[in-house]
Design a protein around this motif. Structure first.
Motif, mmCIF file in Angstrom:
data_model
loop_
_atom_site.group_PDB
_atom_site.id
_atom_site.type_symbol
_atom_site.label_atom_id
_atom_site.label_comp_id
_atom_site.label_asym_id
_atom_site.label_seq_id
_atom_site.Cartn_x
_atom_site.Cartn_y
_atom_site.Cartn_z
ATOM 1 N N TYR A 156 77.450 23.795 38.049
ATOM 2 C CA TYR A 156 76.740 22.723 38.880
ATOM 3 C C TYR A 156 76.871 23.218 40.403
ATOM 4 C CZ TYR A 156 77.675 19.920 34.742
ATOM 5 O OH TYR A 156 77.950 19.646 33.627
ATOM 6 N N TYR A 157 75.643 22.951 40.956
ATOM 7 C CA TYR A 157 75.736 23.108 42.701
ATOM 8 C C TYR A 157 75.270 21.987 43.411
ATOM 9 C CZ TYR A 157 75.523 25.536 46.844
ATOM 10 O OH TYR A 157 75.673 25.782 48.290
ATOM 11 N N GLU A 158 75.831 21.476 44.290
ATOM 12 C CA GLU A 158 75.350 20.507 45.171
ATOM 13 C C GLU A 158 74.415 20.940 46.154
ATOM 14 O OE1 GLU A 158 78.594 17.991 46.672
ATOM 15 O OE2 GLU A 158 79.845 18.226 44.766
ATOM 16 N N TRP A 159 73.219 20.748 45.788
ATOM 17 C CA TRP A 159 71.985 21.682 46.715
ATOM 18 C C TRP A 159 71.893 20.513 47.936
ATOM 19 C CZ3 TRP A 159 70.167 26.346 46.913
ATOM 20 C CH2 TRP A 159 69.096 26.494 47.809
ATOM 21 N N PRO A 160 71.955 21.112 49.300
ATOM 22 C CA PRO A 160 71.476 20.367 50.415
ATOM 23 C C PRO A 160 70.000 20.067 50.153
ATOM 24 C CG PRO A 160 71.756 22.408 51.155
ATOM 25 C CD PRO A 160 71.889 22.639 49.738
ATOM 26 N N THR A 161 69.751 18.812 50.793
ATOM 27 C CA THR A 161 68.411 18.405 51.199
ATOM 28 C C THR A 161 68.122 18.688 52.698
ATOM 29 O OG1 THR A 161 68.533 16.553 49.557
ATOM 30 C CG2 THR A 161 66.712 16.761 51.081
ATOM 31 N N MET A 162 67.003 19.660 52.887
ATOM 32 C CA MET A 162 67.027 20.266 54.154
ATOM 33 C C MET A 162 66.331 19.092 55.237
ATOM 34 S SD MET A 162 67.479 23.787 53.715
ATOM 35 C CE MET A 162 67.880 24.674 52.131
ATOM 36 N N THR A 163 65.455 18.459 54.726
ATOM 37 C CA THR A 163 64.548 17.507 55.688
ATOM 38 C C THR A 163 65.146 15.725 55.174
ATOM 39 O OG1 THR A 163 62.765 17.364 53.789
ATOM 40 C CG2 THR A 163 62.439 18.796 55.781
ATOM 41 N N ASP A 164 65.399 15.267 56.475
ATOM 42 C CA ASP A 164 66.100 14.142 56.289
ATOM 43 C C ASP A 164 65.124 13.165 55.567
ATOM 44 O OD1 ASP A 164 68.323 14.977 58.042
ATOM 45 O OD2 ASP A 164 67.516 14.379 59.814
ATOM 46 N N PHE A 165 64.107 13.124 55.726
ATOM 47 C CA PHE A 165 63.242 12.114 55.152
ATOM 48 C C PHE A 165 63.246 12.233 53.674
ATOM 49 C CE2 PHE A 165 60.183 14.776 56.377
ATOM 50 C CZ PHE A 165 59.180 15.245 55.220
ATOM 51 N N MET A 166 63.340 13.397 52.950
ATOM 52 C CA MET A 166 63.171 13.818 51.696
ATOM 53 C C MET A 166 64.687 13.448 50.831
ATOM 54 S SD MET A 166 60.260 14.746 50.884
ATOM 55 C CE MET A 166 60.532 15.422 49.371
ATOM 56 N N ASN A 175 76.498 11.846 48.313
ATOM 57 C CA ASN A 175 76.425 12.611 49.612
ATOM 58 C C ASN A 175 75.321 13.157 50.213
ATOM 59 O OD1 ASN A 175 76.146 14.788 47.829
ATOM 60 N ND2 ASN A 175 77.931 15.888 48.484
ATOM 61 N N GLY A 176 74.055 12.722 49.700
ATOM 62 C CA GLY A 176 72.744 13.128 50.053
ATOM 63 C C GLY A 176 72.104 14.417 49.501
ATOM 64 N N ARG A 177 72.994 15.019 48.480
ATOM 65 C CA ARG A 177 72.687 16.509 48.032
ATOM 66 C C ARG A 177 72.108 16.240 46.775
ATOM 67 N NH1 ARG A 177 75.071 21.242 49.877
ATOM 68 N NH2 ARG A 177 75.881 20.998 51.979
ATOM 69 N N THR A 178 71.491 17.029 46.339
ATOM 70 C CA THR A 178 70.734 17.213 44.936
ATOM 71 C C THR A 178 71.548 18.281 44.015
ATOM 72 O OG1 THR A 178 68.589 17.081 46.007
ATOM 73 C CG2 THR A 178 68.693 17.698 43.435
ATOM 74 N N LEU A 179 71.949 17.508 42.675
ATOM 75 C CA LEU A 179 72.658 18.393 41.871
ATOM 76 C C LEU A 179 71.888 19.328 40.921
ATOM 77 C CD1 LEU A 179 75.704 18.726 40.989
ATOM 78 C CD2 LEU A 179 75.101 16.986 38.954
#
Length: 191
Positions: A156-166, A175-179
């Protein structure tokens, strides 16, 4: 002689009435292109950012799946065994393959579980647990089996969302990340 022409000539010339402010604004076409561009540029930019965010996330998912398959192949063929494989070794092996997209913080956001099972059915019954929007990793470990055992590697990797509105649209963690998730299940070779 036509009397109608005479009466027009005798009348004083009147100035046309000034149109209202709203009528002048609607009739003025000087800034229409700029306004139309602004109205269309905002949704276009949002669409471009959404496409880029989705593409980068997909690339991260594919990279994670390839890294999982590579490490699973090393365990399956006996290159990595219980004697030479621990938590840090597995983390370095996975993060080394993910570093092109994850950078230095791979070790902070990666979670994995390598276990051996008695049957493929027992491996298939394992479920991913989530609690309050977070991954539960308390039972995760590194316990590969020996020759001819059935093993499963879940990464599993907690992928960061790059753009705030997405963030609200794409993230599935608190935490605002995508698993992102990849798994491989196999039977070891007789090494």
């Amino acid at each position: 002689m036509d009397h109608r022409n005479e009466s027009r000539a005798c009348r004083p010339e009147t100035k046309p009435a000034h149109p209202s402010l709203l009528a002048r604004f609607i009739g003025n076409r000087k800034g229409a292109t700029a306004i139309e561009f602004t109205i269309l540029a905002i949704p276009f930019a949002l669409l471009v950012f959404a496409i880029l965010e989705s593409c980068i996330s997909f690339a991260g998912q594919e990279l994670l799946a390839n890294a999982t398959d590579d490490v699973a192949r090393q365990v399956r063929t006996g290159q990595l065994t219980a004697a030479n494989l621990d938590n840090n070794t597995l983390k370095q092996a996975l993060c080394g393959k993910l570093s092109i997209l994850t950078g230095q913080d791979c070790g902070q956001y990666i979670h994995f579980d390598l276990e051996h099972y008695d049957s493929f059915a027992a491996a298939a019954a394992v479920q991913t647990m989530m609690s309050n929007g977070a991954l539960v990793t308390t039972d995760f470990g590194v316990n590969p089996g020996g020759p001819l055992t059935i093993n499963m590697l879940r990464v599993y990797y907690e992928w960061p969302t790059m753009t705030d509105f997405m963030t609200k649209l794409m993230s599935n963690l608190s935490n605002g990340r995508t698993l992102l998730f990849a798994t491989a299940t196999w039977q070891n070779e007789p090494f």
